[in-house]
Scaffold this motif. Structure first.
Motif, mmCIF file in Angstrom:
data_model
loop_
_atom_site.group_PDB
_atom_site.id
_atom_site.type_symbol
_atom_site.label_atom_id
_atom_site.label_comp_id
_atom_site.label_asym_id
_atom_site.label_seq_id
_atom_site.Cartn_x
_atom_site.Cartn_y
_atom_site.Cartn_z
ATOM 1 N N ASP A 122 -20.862 27.448 -20.980
ATOM 2 C CA ASP A 122 -20.360 27.551 -22.352
ATOM 3 C C ASP A 122 -20.011 29.001 -22.685
ATOM 4 O O ASP A 122 -20.664 29.645 -23.510
ATOM 5 C CB ASP A 122 -21.399 27.017 -23.336
ATOM 6 N N PRO A 123 -18.951 29.562 -22.054
ATOM 7 C CA PRO A 123 -18.654 30.992 -22.173
ATOM 8 C C PRO A 123 -18.352 31.467 -23.578
ATOM 9 O O PRO A 123 -18.437 32.677 -23.850
ATOM 10 C CB PRO A 123 -17.415 31.158 -21.263
ATOM 11 N N LYS A 172 -25.668 32.616 -25.444
ATOM 12 C CA LYS A 172 -26.178 32.181 -24.142
ATOM 13 C C LYS A 172 -25.896 33.186 -23.029
ATOM 14 O O LYS A 172 -26.446 33.063 -21.937
ATOM 15 C CB LYS A 172 -25.559 30.832 -23.752
ATOM 16 N N GLU A 173 -25.043 34.175 -23.307
ATOM 17 C CA GLU A 173 -24.587 35.059 -22.238
ATOM 18 C C GLU A 173 -25.735 35.826 -21.585
ATOM 19 O O GLU A 173 -25.924 35.775 -20.374
ATOM 20 C CB GLU A 173 -23.540 36.033 -22.783
ATOM 21 N N GLN A 174 -26.523 36.542 -22.374
ATOM 22 C CA GLN A 174 -27.629 37.310 -21.817
ATOM 23 C C GLN A 174 -28.745 36.411 -21.296
ATOM 24 O O GLN A 174 -29.265 36.628 -20.196
ATOM 25 C CB GLN A 174 -28.182 38.296 -22.853
ATOM 26 N N PRO A 175 -29.129 35.354 -22.051
ATOM 27 C CA PRO A 175 -30.147 34.441 -21.500
ATOM 28 C C PRO A 175 -29.742 33.820 -20.171
ATOM 29 O O PRO A 175 -30.587 33.604 -19.307
ATOM 30 C CB PRO A 175 -30.288 33.379 -22.595
ATOM 31 N N LEU A 176 -28.450 33.550 -19.986
ATOM 32 C CA LEU A 176 -28.003 32.960 -18.723
ATOM 33 C C LEU A 176 -28.169 33.959 -17.585
ATOM 34 O O LEU A 176 -28.643 33.598 -16.501
ATOM 35 C CB LEU A 176 -26.541 32.509 -18.828
ATOM 36 N N ASP A 177 -27.798 35.203 -17.817
ATOM 37 C CA ASP A 177 -27.997 36.233 -16.788
ATOM 38 C C ASP A 177 -29.462 36.332 -16.404
ATOM 39 O O ASP A 177 -29.810 36.404 -15.222
ATOM 40 C CB ASP A 177 -27.507 37.597 -17.297
ATOM 41 N N THR A 178 -30.318 36.343 -17.414
ATOM 42 C CA THR A 178 -31.759 36.446 -17.168
ATOM 43 C C THR A 178 -32.272 35.209 -16.443
ATOM 44 O O THR A 178 -33.070 35.311 -15.501
ATOM 45 C CB THR A 178 -32.510 36.626 -18.498
ATOM 46 N N ALA A 221 -15.984 34.033 -7.079
ATOM 47 C CA ALA A 221 -17.360 33.898 -6.600
ATOM 48 C C ALA A 221 -18.323 33.520 -7.720
ATOM 49 O O ALA A 221 -19.354 32.894 -7.479
ATOM 50 C CB ALA A 221 -17.818 35.195 -5.941
ATOM 51 N N ASP A 222 -17.988 33.895 -8.956
ATOM 52 C CA ASP A 222 -18.877 33.670 -10.098
ATOM 53 C C ASP A 222 -18.360 32.487 -10.911
ATOM 54 O O ASP A 222 -17.319 32.575 -11.568
ATOM 55 C CB ASP A 222 -18.916 34.927 -10.964
ATOM 56 N N LEU A 223 -19.089 31.377 -10.866
ATOM 57 C CA LEU A 223 -18.633 30.188 -11.576
ATOM 58 C C LEU A 223 -18.601 30.389 -13.081
ATOM 59 O O LEU A 223 -17.924 29.648 -13.790
ATOM 60 C CB LEU A 223 -19.515 28.989 -11.219
ATOM 61 N N ARG A 224 -19.289 31.406 -13.560
ATOM 62 C CA ARG A 224 -19.230 31.683 -14.991
ATOM 63 C C ARG A 224 -17.826 32.082 -15.428
ATOM 64 O O ARG A 224 -17.501 32.073 -16.618
ATOM 65 C CB ARG A 224 -20.234 32.797 -15.342
ATOM 66 N N LYS A 225 -16.981 32.426 -14.466
ATOM 67 C CA LYS A 225 -15.592 32.798 -14.761
ATOM 68 C C LYS A 225 -14.610 31.718 -14.315
ATOM 69 O O LYS A 225 -13.402 31.938 -14.321
ATOM 70 C CB LYS A 225 -15.262 34.123 -14.060
ATOM 71 N N ALA A 226 -15.137 30.561 -13.930
ATOM 72 C CA ALA A 226 -14.301 29.468 -13.411
ATOM 73 C C ALA A 226 -14.345 28.284 -14.377
ATOM 74 O O ALA A 226 -15.269 27.482 -14.346
ATOM 75 C CB ALA A 226 -14.777 29.045 -12.031
ATOM 76 N N ASN A 227 -13.367 28.175 -15.232
ATOM 77 C CA ASN A 227 -13.290 27.125 -16.242
ATOM 78 C C ASN A 227 -12.004 26.330 -16.011
ATOM 79 O O ASN A 227 -10.917 26.894 -16.012
ATOM 80 C CB ASN A 227 -13.282 27.762 -17.626
ATOM 81 N N LEU A 245 -24.485 25.318 -11.955
ATOM 82 C CA LEU A 245 -23.795 25.589 -13.207
ATOM 83 C C LEU A 245 -22.627 24.636 -13.431
ATOM 84 O O LEU A 245 -22.010 24.156 -12.477
ATOM 85 C CB LEU A 245 -23.255 27.025 -13.206
ATOM 86 N N SER A 246 -22.326 24.390 -14.694
ATOM 87 C CA SER A 246 -21.112 23.682 -15.096
ATOM 88 C C SER A 246 -20.426 24.510 -16.178
ATOM 89 O O SER A 246 -21.074 24.972 -17.118
ATOM 90 C CB SER A 246 -21.436 22.295 -15.648
#
Length: 221
Positions: free
Chosen positions: A92-93, A98-104, A195-201, A118-119
């Protein structure tokens, strides 16, 4: 396809001896999906799969829930070598909270032996893979609500209806093998250089677990 023929489609050449524990972020959607999938797998004698519903939408909470459950099983002597624990988490970018909690959460998971799948932006992308082709999945969604709108368009119902009637998942999980092929193609072709699915939408890693459960992969993620 039903009966024994339907089961043979999902039959592995060997039985799974590992116990796989799936810890969901959501309380219903992910839980109902994997519970329905577990029923199919049990009928075909394929997997020892335990599904735990979520306790909140904070990624850190999901990972810590997974760790607590794993540690409790270890203390009881029922967590064996080769068992694995997975945490299903939405990216959910557009939700900055959620950004910092996801990194942690990802760091905690790496340090604790928890496998995160991840989705992006949400688990419902995996549901869409059951009804769309890889070409149709070559798109992005502004947020989880946009994914849900597409579900309603394609299925005639969305997340609310799915969560209210878990039987709606039954015909979907029967398409899981096709969904794996779609999600794999999206990840390996549409986002092969990401490589980072957080950037793959839109994209999801859930297929990596499901393909193992269905016998499409010999190695668990």
């Amino acid at each position: 396809m039903g009966g024994r023929e339907g089961q043979e489609r999902y039959r592995r050449p060997r039985k799974l001896h590992k116990r796989l524990i799936v810890v969901c972020e959501g309380r219903k959607t992910e839980y109902f999906y994997f519970s329905s999938l577990r029923t199919l797998l049990v009928q075909a004698e394929l997997a020892a799969l335990k599904v735990l519903s979520g306790r909140g939408s904070n990624p850190i909470d999901v990972v810590q829930h997974a760790i607590r459950h794993r540690d409790a099983d270890v203390a009881e002597g029922i967590f064996e070598e080769g068992d694995r624990v997975y945490a299903l988490i939405d990216v959910d970018p557009h939700d900055r909270s959620k950004e910092q909690p996801l990194d942690t959460a990802l760091q905690i998971a790496r340090n604790s032996g928890i496998q995160v799948l991840l989705s992006n932006p949400s688990f419902e992308v995996w549901i869409l893979c059951h009804v769309l082709s890889a070409a149709e999945m070559k798109r992005s969604f502004v947020d989880p609500d946009a994914v849900n709108s597409e579900l309603k368009k394609r299925l005639g119902f969305g997340k609310t209806e799915l969560n209210a009637n878990h039987r709606l998942f039954e015909p979907l999980v029967k398409r899981a093998k096709d969904a794996v092929a779609v999600a794999r193609e999206v990840r390996t072709k549409h986002f092969r250089n990401c490589a980072d699915l957080r950037k793959a939408n839109a994209c999801t890693e859930v297929y990596r677990l499901v393909e193992y459960l269905l016998g499409e992969s010999d190695a668990p993620p």
